[in-house]
Design a protein around this motif. Structure first.
Motif, PDB file in Angstrom:
ATOM      1  N   VAL A   1       0.860  -1.188   0.000  1.00 56.87           N
ATOM      2  CA  VAL A   1       0.000   0.000   0.000  1.00 56.87           C
ATOM      3  C   VAL A   1       0.892   1.233   0.000  1.00 56.87           C
ATOM      4  N   CYS A   2       0.419   2.323  -0.615  1.00 57.34           N
ATOM      5  CA  CYS A   2       1.122   3.603  -0.437  1.00 57.34           C
ATOM      6  C   CYS A   2       0.173   4.589   0.233  1.00 57.34           C
ATOM      7  N   SER A   3       0.729   5.409   1.116  1.00 55.23           N
ATOM      8  CA  SER A   3      -0.037   6.495   1.735  1.00 55.23           C
ATOM      9  C   SER A   3       0.412   7.786   1.076  1.00 55.23           C
ATOM     10  N   TYR A   4      -0.544   8.662   0.782  1.00 55.31           N
ATOM     11  CA  TYR A   4      -0.195   9.852   0.001  1.00 55.31           C
ATOM     12  C   TYR A   4      -1.125  11.013   0.319  1.00 55.31           C
ATOM     13  N   LYS A   5      -0.664  12.203  -0.021  1.00 50.14           N
ATOM     14  CA  LYS A   5      -1.468  13.413   0.052  1.00 50.14           C
ATOM     15  C   LYS A   5      -1.581  13.999  -1.349  1.00 50.14           C
ATOM     16  N   THR A   6      -2.773  14.475  -1.671  1.00 49.05           N
ATOM     17  CA  THR A   6      -3.021  15.073  -2.978  1.00 49.05           C
ATOM     18  C   THR A   6      -2.992  16.589  -2.874  1.00 49.05           C
ATOM     19  N   GLN A   7      -2.331  17.224  -3.849  1.00 46.74           N
ATOM     20  CA  GLN A   7      -2.260  18.682  -3.893  1.00 46.74           C
ATOM     21  C   GLN A   7      -3.418  19.248  -4.704  1.00 46.74           C
ATOM     22  N   SER A   8      -3.635  20.563  -4.609  1.00 46.85           N
ATOM     23  CA  SER A   8      -4.767  21.199  -5.297  1.00 46.85           C
ATOM     24  C   SER A   8      -4.654  21.091  -6.809  1.00 46.85           C
ATOM     25  N   ASP A   9      -3.417  20.929  -7.330  1.00 45.49           N
ATOM     26  CA  ASP A   9      -3.243  20.811  -8.782  1.00 45.49           C
ATOM     27  C   ASP A   9      -3.355  19.369  -9.266  1.00 45.49           C
ATOM     28  N   GLY A  10      -3.692  18.449  -8.359  1.00 48.81           N
ATOM     29  CA  GLY A  10      -3.879  17.051  -8.738  1.00 48.81           C
ATOM     30  C   GLY A  10      -2.651  16.182  -8.572  1.00 48.81           C
ATOM     31  N   THR A  11      -1.488  16.780  -8.318  1.00 54.95           N
ATOM     32  CA  THR A  11      -0.291  15.985  -8.093  1.00 54.95           C
ATOM     33  C   THR A  11      -0.336  15.376  -6.692  1.00 54.95           C
ATOM     34  N   ARG A  12       0.494  14.385  -6.473  1.00 57.55           N
ATOM     35  CA  ARG A  12       0.495  13.749  -5.167  1.00 57.55           C
ATOM     36  C   ARG A  12       1.917  13.525  -4.679  1.00 57.55           C
ATOM     37  N   GLN A  13       2.037  13.453  -3.362  1.00 58.55           N
ATOM     38  CA  GLN A  13       3.294  13.096  -2.714  1.00 58.55           C
ATOM     39  C   GLN A  13       3.052  11.822  -1.918  1.00 58.55           C
ATOM     40  N   ILE A  14       3.765  10.775  -2.270  1.00 57.35           N
ATOM     41  CA  ILE A  14       3.688   9.552  -1.476  1.00 57.35           C
ATOM     42  C   ILE A  14       4.459   9.772  -0.182  1.00 57.35           C
ATOM     43  N   VAL A  15       3.773   9.624   0.936  1.00 56.55           N
ATOM     44  CA  VAL A  15       4.360   9.855   2.252  1.00 56.55           C
ATOM     45  C   VAL A  15       5.157   8.642   2.701  1.00 56.55           C
ATOM     46  N   ASP A  16       4.620   7.467   2.419  1.00 60.05           N
ATOM     47  CA  ASP A  16       5.306   6.239   2.817  1.00 60.05           C
ATOM     48  C   ASP A  16       4.719   5.075   2.035  1.00 60.05           C
ATOM     49  N   VAL A  17       5.407   3.956   2.111  1.00 61.92           N
ATOM     50  CA  VAL A  17       4.937   2.706   1.519  1.00 61.92           C
ATOM     51  C   VAL A  17       4.723   1.724   2.660  1.00 61.92           C
ATOM     52  N   GLN A  18       3.538   1.116   2.702  1.00 58.68           N
ATOM     53  CA  GLN A  18       3.218   0.163   3.765  1.00 58.68           C
ATOM     54  C   GLN A  18       3.382  -1.266   3.244  1.00 58.68           C
ATOM     55  N   ILE A  19       3.940  -2.110   4.097  1.00 55.69           N
ATOM     56  CA  ILE A  19       4.168  -3.517   3.791  1.00 55.69           C
ATOM     57  C   ILE A  19       3.461  -4.359   4.852  1.00 55.69           C
ATOM     58  N   PRO A  20       3.328  -5.677   4.635  1.00 57.96           N
ATOM     59  CA  PRO A  20       2.653  -6.512   5.635  1.00 57.96           C
ATOM     60  C   PRO A  20       3.218  -6.310   7.036  1.00 57.96           C
ATOM     61  N   GLY A  21       2.287  -6.216   7.997  1.00 61.24           N
ATOM     62  CA  GLY A  21       2.655  -5.954   9.383  1.00 61.24           C
ATOM     63  C   GLY A  21       2.457  -4.511   9.794  1.00 61.24           C
TER      64      GLY A  21
END
Length: 244
Positions: free
Chosen positions: A61-81
């Protein structure tokens, strides 16, 4: 008990707390509501409230925030556990989104069940607090990478960190690991363009350090890669349980 003994979350929390049989029973009870989610469809949305937390059992899984222009920044990548949306339970509103990179299996955990488990077993609460603090330490390290490391060092550090995290839950080794991330995921996580990611991966491969190809990360000279990236795994705190 066999299921929880081999679960990625148990492996991860055991790096901090030597869990007792009773604590493992409670942890197993938290694994009752298993659900599947398909790749590309958010399971938690930024701004969503009254949301359950999840424990990732399989998949990425990836966790991310979306900007007003539609771009995104992936904050982290989640793995099992890893926990998904834990802050949305404790803070009531999720401040970012979670998107499955692959099809995943995750266990839904209601806030009341989690808080009851913490009240009965403070050591289990301490282990989850450790996991959350470790995640925060990784975010700090990513911030340093975005602000102060060059693109090659940023990529090398990220791949080494993922390898260490995966090794903890039995999914990686000193030689490498399977990885479903695309160059677009890497670009969004590392603040680079996809073209730049391609160039950086080629440079690392041609330097004889690491190859990322066909869903597989292979370390050719891990010690030299560690030195190149300035990778110090102490912030991951995986040297064995502090509470025994």
């Amino acid at each position: 008990m066999n299921t929880i003994e081999t679960s990625p979350l148990k492996r991860k929390l055991s790096a901090f707390v030597a869990l007792s049989d009773n604590e493992l029973v409670v942890l197993e009870r938290l694994h009752q509501r298993s659900r599947t989610f398909v790749a590309g469809r958010d399971l938690v949305h930024q701004g969503q409230s009254k949301q359950a937390a999840y424990i990732l059992i399989s998949g990425w899984v990836c966790s991310y925030k979306t900007q007003s222009d539609g771009t995104r920044q992936i904050v982290d990548v989640q793995i099992p556990g890893d926990f998904l949306g834990l802050r949305s339970v404790l803070l009531r509103t999720s401040d970012h989104s979670f998107e499955p990179i692959t099809d995943i299996q995750a266990v839904e955990v209601q806030a009341s069940d989690l808080l009851d488990a913490f009240a009965m077993f403070p050591r289990l609460a301490a282990a989850v607090l450790w996991a959350a603090s470790r995640d925060e330490a990784m975010v700090v390290e990513h911030l340093v990478g975005l602000g102060r490391r060059d693109a090659d060092g940023r990529m090398a550090h990220f791949l080494l960190e993922l390898g260490s995290r995966l090794a903890l839950v039995g999914m990686g080794s000193q030689s490498g690991y399977d990885c479903p991330l695309t160059q677009y995921h890497l670009a969004d996580a590392l603040g680079l363009s996809a073209v730049h990611v391609n160039r950086v991966l080629r440079q690392l491969r041609e330097s004889g350090l690491v190859t990322f190809r066909n869903g597989k990360v292979t370390f050719h000279d891990r010690d030299r890669l560690v030195e190149f990236a300035g990778f110090d795994p102490e912030y991951l705190d995986q040297n064995g349980p502090l509470l025994k």
